[in-house]
Scaffold this active site. Structure first.
Site, PDB file in Angstrom:
ATOM      1  N   HIS A 308       0.952  -1.227  -0.189  1.00 26.74           N
ATOM      2  CA  HIS A 308      -0.009   0.020  -0.125  1.00 26.74           C
ATOM      3  C   HIS A 308       1.453   0.947   0.126  1.00 26.74           C
ATOM      4  O   HIS A 308       1.804   1.183   0.498  1.00 26.74           O
ATOM      5  CB  HIS A 308      -1.155  -0.010   1.719  1.00 26.74           C
ATOM      6  CG  HIS A 308      -2.070   0.762   1.098  1.00 26.74           C
ATOM      7  ND1 HIS A 308      -2.042   2.526   1.325  1.00 26.74           N
ATOM      8  CD2 HIS A 308      -3.632   0.863   0.959  1.00 26.74           C
ATOM      9  CE1 HIS A 308      -3.257   2.850   0.825  1.00 26.74           C
ATOM     10  NE2 HIS A 308      -3.418   1.512   0.865  1.00 26.74           N
ATOM     11  N   ASP A 366      -7.980  -5.546  -0.081  1.00 21.67           N
ATOM     12  CA  ASP A 366      -8.567  -6.673  -0.946  1.00 21.67           C
ATOM     13  C   ASP A 366      -8.011  -8.630  -0.565  1.00 21.67           C
ATOM     14  O   ASP A 366      -7.949  -8.783  -1.281  1.00 21.67           O
ATOM     15  CB  ASP A 366      -8.252  -5.638  -2.309  1.00 21.67           C
ATOM     16  CG  ASP A 366      -9.021  -4.870  -2.589  1.00 21.67           C
ATOM     17  OD1 ASP A 366      -9.556  -4.416  -2.168  1.00 21.67           O
ATOM     18  OD2 ASP A 366      -8.293  -4.329  -3.318  1.00 21.67           O
TER      19      ASP A 366
HETATM   20  N1  ACO Z   1       4.560  -7.651  -4.432  1.00 18.73           N
HETATM   21  C1  ACO Z   1       5.976  -6.864  -4.704  1.00 18.73           C
HETATM   22  N2  ACO Z   1       6.253  -6.350  -4.562  1.00 18.73           N
HETATM   23  C2  ACO Z   1       5.770  -5.237  -4.194  1.00 18.73           C
HETATM   24  C3  ACO Z   1       4.651  -5.181  -4.177  1.00 18.73           C
HETATM   25  C4  ACO Z   1       3.608  -6.503  -4.310  1.00 18.73           C
HETATM   26  N3  ACO Z   1       2.806  -6.558  -4.260  1.00 18.73           N
HETATM   27  N4  ACO Z   1       3.947  -4.031  -3.945  1.00 18.73           N
HETATM   28  C5  ACO Z   1       5.144  -3.242  -4.096  1.00 18.73           C
HETATM   29  N5  ACO Z   1       6.137  -4.210  -3.716  1.00 18.73           N
HETATM   30  C6  ACO Z   1       7.525  -3.663  -4.372  1.00 18.73           C
HETATM   31  C7  ACO Z   1       7.486  -2.811  -5.751  1.00 18.73           C
HETATM   32  O1  ACO Z   1       8.020  -3.562  -6.904  1.00 18.73           O
HETATM   33  C8  ACO Z   1       8.934  -1.901  -5.224  1.00 18.73           C
HETATM   34  O2  ACO Z   1      10.412  -2.318  -4.870  1.00 18.73           O
HETATM   35  P1  ACO Z   1      11.352  -2.202  -5.360  1.00 18.73           P
HETATM   36  O3  ACO Z   1      11.620  -0.488  -4.223  1.00 18.73           O
HETATM   37  O4  ACO Z   1      12.471  -2.883  -5.603  1.00 18.73           O
HETATM   38  O5  ACO Z   1      10.876  -1.239  -6.719  1.00 18.73           O
HETATM   39  C9  ACO Z   1       8.458  -1.421  -3.759  1.00 18.73           C
HETATM   40  O6  ACO Z   1       7.525  -2.352  -3.529  1.00 18.73           O
HETATM   41  C10 ACO Z   1       7.781   0.108  -3.850  1.00 18.73           C
HETATM   42  O7  ACO Z   1       6.495  -0.516  -4.325  1.00 18.73           O
HETATM   43  P2  ACO Z   1       5.955   0.689  -4.804  1.00 18.73           P
HETATM   44  O8  ACO Z   1       5.211   0.069  -6.117  1.00 18.73           O
HETATM   45  O9  ACO Z   1       7.043   1.728  -5.550  1.00 18.73           O
HETATM   46  O10 ACO Z   1       5.132   1.351  -4.628  1.00 18.73           O
HETATM   47  P3  ACO Z   1       3.449   1.807  -4.143  1.00 18.73           P
HETATM   48  O11 ACO Z   1       3.555   2.736  -2.860  1.00 18.73           O
HETATM   49  O12 ACO Z   1       4.040   2.990  -5.847  1.00 18.73           O
HETATM   50  O13 ACO Z   1       2.100   1.127  -4.953  1.00 18.73           O
HETATM   51  C11 ACO Z   1       0.817   0.133  -4.518  1.00 18.73           C
HETATM   52  C12 ACO Z   1       1.518   0.022  -3.885  1.00 18.73           C
HETATM   53  C13 ACO Z   1      -0.024  -0.187  -6.097  1.00 18.73           C
HETATM   54  C14 ACO Z   1      -0.723  -0.681  -3.861  1.00 18.73           C
HETATM   55  C15 ACO Z   1       1.590  -1.371  -5.055  1.00 18.73           C
HETATM   56  O14 ACO Z   1       2.322  -2.105  -3.108  1.00 18.73           O
HETATM   57  C16 ACO Z   1       0.823  -3.026  -5.603  1.00 18.73           C
HETATM   58  O15 ACO Z   1       1.110  -2.843  -6.937  1.00 18.73           O
HETATM   59  N6  ACO Z   1       0.294  -3.722  -4.883  1.00 18.73           N
HETATM   60  C17 ACO Z   1      -0.709  -4.588  -5.608  1.00 18.73           C
HETATM   61  C18 ACO Z   1      -1.842  -4.608  -6.015  1.00 18.73           C
HETATM   62  C19 ACO Z   1      -2.999  -4.276  -4.650  1.00 18.73           C
HETATM   63  O16 ACO Z   1      -2.504  -5.028  -4.158  1.00 18.73           O
HETATM   64  N7  ACO Z   1      -3.424  -2.616  -5.404  1.00 18.73           N
HETATM   65  C20 ACO Z   1      -4.404  -2.626  -3.395  1.00 18.73           C
HETATM   66  C21 ACO Z   1      -4.046  -0.655  -3.362  1.00 18.73           C
HETATM   67  S1  ACO Z   1      -5.200  -0.373  -1.738  1.00 18.73           S
HETATM   68  C22 ACO Z   1      -6.398  -0.358  -2.456  1.00 18.73           C
HETATM   69  O17 ACO Z   1      -6.454   0.509  -4.042  1.00 18.73           O
HETATM   70  C23 ACO Z   1      -8.104  -0.751  -1.752  1.00 18.73           C
END
Ligand code: ACO
Length: 431
Positions: A308, A366
């Site tokens: 998140h 979720d």
């Molecule tokens: N699985 C594996 N790695 C992950 C995940 C994941 N679910 N989420 C983040 N990471 C990693 C990224 O690869 C990144 O690694 P790095 O620093 O080595 O590049 C680091 O963690 C940070 O991730 P970002 O994408 O930069 O974080 P951001 O805050 O932009 O993204 C998000 C948040 C979009 C929710 C992300 O965690 C994700 O894609 N999760 C899966 C989708 C999801 O569950 N979305 C629901 C969100 S809550 C909602 O809307 C109700």
């Protein structure tokens, strides 16, 4: 918002600029850069708004480190346990918990608006049967501006109020009908003697040939899912609603924009994607393979329902949702549900893996919601519509707040331009 007399100093090209620092009632201080361009001739750069407050608000506050979510100051776990969705709607919309009389009046007003214009059925029928319900909902909510002309004047507080009530009241009907249409069943009209969640369940699962007996425990679980998704401060879809509204667009158009944004798998689409992922993993022994894939930078796969932007400790909504999943599955006698087993084991393994610990990745709301919705009988394509239904009150509350601020102006971000500079047109034969 307090002006703290604190300032931040920016030194640029030998010049010093004092930038005011604003103090919120909770959360980090905010550097006010509104006059920066006029004074220093520079923009700031923050794609994804990771460090930028796009507005001030009094509705919802998240402390990502503590894993705390407050609506008008009240913690989400207390609201999920002691309150119910329509009361939380009142709280979000009007700022305080209602008295018994206020709540009764509000519930009556919402209940009296649950039907949609009969002619709107033509819109539903215009879609292909296999259309995703979200596609139908975006279209139908946008089309509401063509049906409810008496509540599209955003400068009239009474019309704003009527539009708000209409959307909260009609979203369950619209979502249920999008579902009914997709499975080829007749639309079921709302029933005003039922509570909000029971009415929605009935509109989804009753058929003219057979009445649907609403199980109060399932209705309570449904209501809790609505409550847990009601608002979440300036997330992508809410910011989309605010940006659309900043141009003066009508409320139905703004909410349709929010619904479109919510659909993406990084946002509201994650609940569908998460359940599909859990099903694909299928058995507990395959979990390590998927955890390795999620960690592999060359593989685009991510653990859906994990991570998140704001929560870096735990998502308080996920805790309640997990407990609700246990209750619902026990009630339905499917405690040994394989998807739930995979989810629990995946959570356990990911939370003890250094990659997820280091990056502070935890299950979000979720991760467990899809398991409950599936057990209730919803197909995965209905998960995001249910999120949209629940979040409608949050979008509306934020929209109303924005419009009641006399200083609000059109949202118009700047850019860091990296393209070609001016060049002359080349005739086609010379390229
Ligand atoms: N699985 C594996 N790695 C992950 C995940 C994941 N679910 N989420 C983040 N990471 C990693 C990224 O690869 C990144 O690694 P790095 O620093 O080595 O590049 C680091 O963690 C940070 O991730 P970002 O994408 O930069 O974080 P951001 O805050 O932009 O993204 C998000 C948040 C979009 C929710 C992300 O965690 C994700 O894609 N999760 C899966 C989708 C999801 O569950 N979305 C629901 C969100 S809550 C909602 O809307 C109700």
């Amino acid at each position: 918002m307090k002006d703290t007399l604190k300032t931040a100093t920016l030194t640029l090209n030998g010049q010093t600029y004092e930038l005011p620092v604003l103090s919120p009632t909770a959360g980090p201080d905010v550097i006010d850069i509104r006059k920066l361009y006029a004074q220093a001739g520079v923009f700031t750069y923050d794609p994804g708004f990771t460090s930028t407050a796009s507005c001030d608000s009094t509705i919802t506050f998240i402390d990502g480190d503590k894993g705390e979510l407050l609506h008008r100051g009240y913690p989400i776990d207390q609201l999920a346990e002691k309150s119910h969705y329509l009361e939380v709607c009142y709280l979000l919309l009007y700022g305080e918990l209602p008295t018994a009389a206020q709540l009764e009046d509000f519930e009556t007003r919402v209940t009296r608006h649950t039907m949609v214009h009969e002619q709107m059925q033509n819109f539903f029928r215009g879609f292909r049967r296999d259309a995703h319900p979200m596609a139908i909902i975006v279209g139908v909510v946008g089309a509401m501006s063509a049906f409810y002309h008496d509540s599209t004047d955003i400068n009239d507080p009474w019309q704003r109020e009527v539009a708000s009530i209409r959307m909260i009241a009609k979203m369950p009907t619209i979502c249920a009908w999008a579902y009914k249409y997709s499975i080829g069943q007749p639309f079921v009209y709302p029933r005003n003697d039922l509570d909000y969640a029971s009415n929605f369940l009935r509109m989804c699962f009753a058929v003219p040939a057979e009445e649907y007996e609403v199980n109060p425990i399932l209705a309570r679980a449904m209501d809790r899912i609505f409550t847990l998704h009601a608002d979440h401060e300036q997330n992508a879809s809410t910011s989309t609603v605010r940006l659309a509204s900043s141009s003066g667009a009508n409320p139905f158009a703004c909410i349709a924009a929010g619904i479109a944004c919510l659909w993406g798998p990084a946002h509201g689409g994650a609940n569908q994607a998460c359940l599909e992922m859990l099903r694909e993993i299928g058995t507990v022994d395959r979990i390590p393979e998927y955890i390795e894939r999620a960690k592999d930078k060359n593989d685009p796969f991510r653990l859906m329902g994990f991570g998140h932007r704001v929560y870096k400790n735990f998502d308080p909504r996920a805790k309640v949702m997990k407990q609700s999943a246990d209750e619902v599955l026990e009630l339905l006698g499917i405690e040994d549900n394989p998807t739930l087993q995979v989810a629990k084991e995946l959570e356990k393994q990911a939370l003890s893996d250094p990659y997820f610990i280091e990056k502070k990745l935890f299950p979000n709301v979720d991760f467990y919601s899809g398991i409950i919705l599936e057990a209730m009988g919803f197909p995965t394509s209905m998960f995001t519509p249910i999120f949209a239904l629940s979040r409608t009150v949050g979008w509306i509350s934020q929209w109303k707040e924005q419009l009641s601020d006399p200083a609000h102006k059109i949202g118009r971000p700047r850019q860091l331009y990296l393209g070609e500079t001016r060049r002359d047109y080349v005739d086609i034969e010379n390229r």
